[in-house]
Design an enzyme around this catalytic site. Sequence first.
Site, PDB file in Angstrom:
ATOM      1  N   ASP A 208       0.839  -1.199   0.000  1.00 21.89           N
ATOM      2  CA  ASP A 208       0.000   0.000   0.000  1.00 21.89           C
ATOM      3  C   ASP A 208       0.876   1.251   0.000  1.00 21.89           C
ATOM      4  OD1 ASP A 208      -1.973   1.877   0.207  1.00 21.89           O
ATOM      5  OD2 ASP A 208      -2.556   1.383   2.278  1.00 21.89           O
TER       6      ASP A 208
ATOM      7  N   LYS B  79       1.498   7.945   0.301  1.00 23.20           N
ATOM      8  CA  LYS B  79       1.909   8.001   1.708  1.00 23.20           C
ATOM      9  C   LYS B  79       3.313   8.603   1.805  1.00 23.20           C
ATOM     10  CE  LYS B  79      -0.427   3.781   3.391  1.00 23.20           C
ATOM     11  NZ  LYS B  79      -1.334   4.414   4.361  1.00 23.20           N
TER      12      LYS B  79
ATOM     13  N   ARG C   2     -11.137  -0.516   1.943  1.00 23.33           N
ATOM     14  CA  ARG C   2     -12.595  -0.614   1.963  1.00 23.33           C
ATOM     15  C   ARG C   2     -13.154  -0.854   0.563  1.00 23.33           C
ATOM     16  NH1 ARG C   2     -12.933   5.178   4.695  1.00 23.33           N
ATOM     17  NH2 ARG C   2     -10.942   4.386   5.429  1.00 23.33           N
TER      18      ARG C   2
HETATM   19  N1  BES Z   1      -3.327   0.236   5.157  1.00 28.02           N
HETATM   20  C1  BES Z   1      -3.725   1.502   5.647  1.00 28.02           C
HETATM   21  C2  BES Z   1      -4.020   1.479   7.137  1.00 28.02           C
HETATM   22  C3  BES Z   1      -2.841   1.235   8.045  1.00 28.02           C
HETATM   23  C4  BES Z   1      -2.095   2.298   8.509  1.00 28.02           C
HETATM   24  C5  BES Z   1      -2.535  -0.029   8.473  1.00 28.02           C
HETATM   25  C6  BES Z   1      -1.045   2.076   9.366  1.00 28.02           C
HETATM   26  C7  BES Z   1      -1.485  -0.262   9.326  1.00 28.02           C
HETATM   27  C8  BES Z   1      -0.746   0.797   9.787  1.00 28.02           C
HETATM   28  C9  BES Z   1      -4.979   1.967   4.932  1.00 28.02           C
HETATM   29  O1  BES Z   1      -5.108   1.556   3.612  1.00 28.02           O
HETATM   30  C10 BES Z   1      -4.939   3.445   4.902  1.00 28.02           C
HETATM   31  O2  BES Z   1      -4.068   3.972   4.287  1.00 28.02           O
HETATM   32  N2  BES Z   1      -5.901   4.087   5.577  1.00 28.02           N
HETATM   33  C11 BES Z   1      -5.935   5.503   5.629  1.00 28.02           C
HETATM   34  C12 BES Z   1      -7.376   5.935   5.491  1.00 28.02           C
HETATM   35  C13 BES Z   1      -7.560   7.424   5.279  1.00 28.02           C
HETATM   36  C14 BES Z   1      -6.982   7.842   3.940  1.00 28.02           C
HETATM   37  C15 BES Z   1      -9.027   7.746   5.344  1.00 28.02           C
HETATM   38  C16 BES Z   1      -5.388   5.927   6.982  1.00 28.02           C
HETATM   39  O3  BES Z   1      -5.612   5.246   7.966  1.00 28.02           O
HETATM   40  O4  BES Z   1      -4.684   6.940   7.026  1.00 28.02           O
HETATM   41 ZN    ZN Z   2      -4.166  -0.191   3.119  1.00 26.29          ZN
HETATM   42 MN    MN Z   3      -4.132   2.865   2.254  1.00 22.26          MN
END
Ligand code: BES
Ligand code: ZN
Ligand code: MN
Length: 494
Positions: free
Chosen positions: A249, A256, A330
């Site tokens: 990801d 990110k 999601r």
């Molecule tokens: N895979 C991440 C969530 C995650 C973050 C898992 C840190 C483990 C450690 C997920 O896909 C993500 O990036 N979520 C975002 C959502 C936001 C953009 C609404 C997040 O949590 O920042």
């Molecule tokens: Zn993710």
């Molecule tokens: Mn993500």
Amino acid sequence: MPLPAVRLAADLPAAPVVAVPTRPGEGGAQLCGALAVEGLDAARLVSAESAKGEPGELVAAPGPGGAAPERVLLVGVGSASPADLRKAGAALARRAKDADSLAIDLRSLEVDGSGLRALAEGLLLASYSYSLKREPKERALSTVTLVGPTLQADLDTAICVVRATAAARDLVNTPSLRKTPDWLAEAARALLTGLSVTVRDEKELARRGFGGIVAVGQGSTRPPRLIEAVYDGGGSRHVVLVGKGITFDTGGLSLKPTEGMLAMKTDMGGAAAVLATLRAVADLALPLKVTVLAAAAENMPSGTAQRPGDVLTQYGGRTVEVLNTDAEGRLVLADALAYADRELAPDVLVNVATLTGAMPVALGRRYAGMFASSDELARQLERASAASGEPLWRMPLVEDYRAALDSPIADLRNIGAPRLKLQGGSITAALFLREFTGGRPWAHLDIAGPARSGADEDELTKGGTGYGVRLLTAWLTALAAEPAAHTSRLRRSA
Ligand code: BES
Ligand code: ZN
Ligand code: MN
């Protein structure tokens, strides 16, 4: 590194390391039973080390020589509850890892089946290691003898669950250079030999309307897959387990930062957990039907990646405005949940996902967040959590936040409206998923915290933890033991 072999014996074998349990007593640790090693003054040792008998506490002493063991370990077992025995087992495995074999004298400790399972799980889970070094240095025990209990079936169950957990850890720990969605699909086939495994490729996914998986995967040169695996052990109940399988990801075009991307090879921890659980369920021959769906994609930025502002169509026809390509989990899960709801007629749906960074902010790294549409299902999972030692905490599906997912141009948006900023991000993510569950009894486990561990700690090892395998296997084992009419009591109640 293979896991140690664990066996039961009535008498203490000749072993280079012998462990004897201690429990808290007045004035410090009390030895459980007589120390069967002559010439070693255990009482003096305990007081010199001010040992207390707390779970996982270790006092080591060299053996007196001759035919006696080379080393004696006094291991604190606290109250001798399963949780304490799990800690004690893990501590022993780490301390004895240079020894070829270890014998644990349990003759004066009345361990029951759940205690023995916990001890064996602690020993085996802490012995796990993963290494791609040319010359791996880590050593692990090769044989552990548990002296006293005659609980072979419980030991076999523990070994089965740990093997599955180790398989999940291997999948999570595999670097994403190797771990593509297709690699994950092939790894699932290899893990699930003897079971039916169907893999849909990107063309079939597009043809059949899996718009979320396609959109998330389209930025990568390594195309997405939907893995569907079935175990049918009979019985009248059908459970569907869905796992998030993002093999890496980056966030996509909503990229990110370096720090946030570092651990993202573990973003398929949910898929690993449900696939490995199916292995355990099949090995335990539980009388249930369980279908696993693992939605695998690599979330990459590129000229073919989805853009913020795009609108995609999920399986079943709902449209979603993608305002942040980093909220990708999601999108792949929604397709799988909708497919399960519409095509598989499950009695109960559970999904597991490293879904939101907000979840460990709320609960820390040990607890998963659980969202459930059924109080009865939530209670079942809470009981399984307590029994298995994988902690979770129930979170609310706050109805007032649902409106934050409304979009002016599509059926839904994939992140909460700015009004909520990113506050309650785990809740809005869960509410998004709920839209695709068709009102069926459903639970969502957000394992962004516990899917990986930052250190070797208790039964966990640094890196992938396999979180979910023990919990789900315990839940399904309990479910299989209940009369079939019971599942119909599961009601959507929240
Ligand atoms: N895979 C991440 C969530 C995650 C973050 C898992 C840190 C483990 C450690 C997920 O896909 C993500 O990036 N979520 C975002 C959502 C936001 C953009 C609404 C997040 O949590 O920042
Ligand atoms: Zn993710
Ligand atoms: Mn993500």
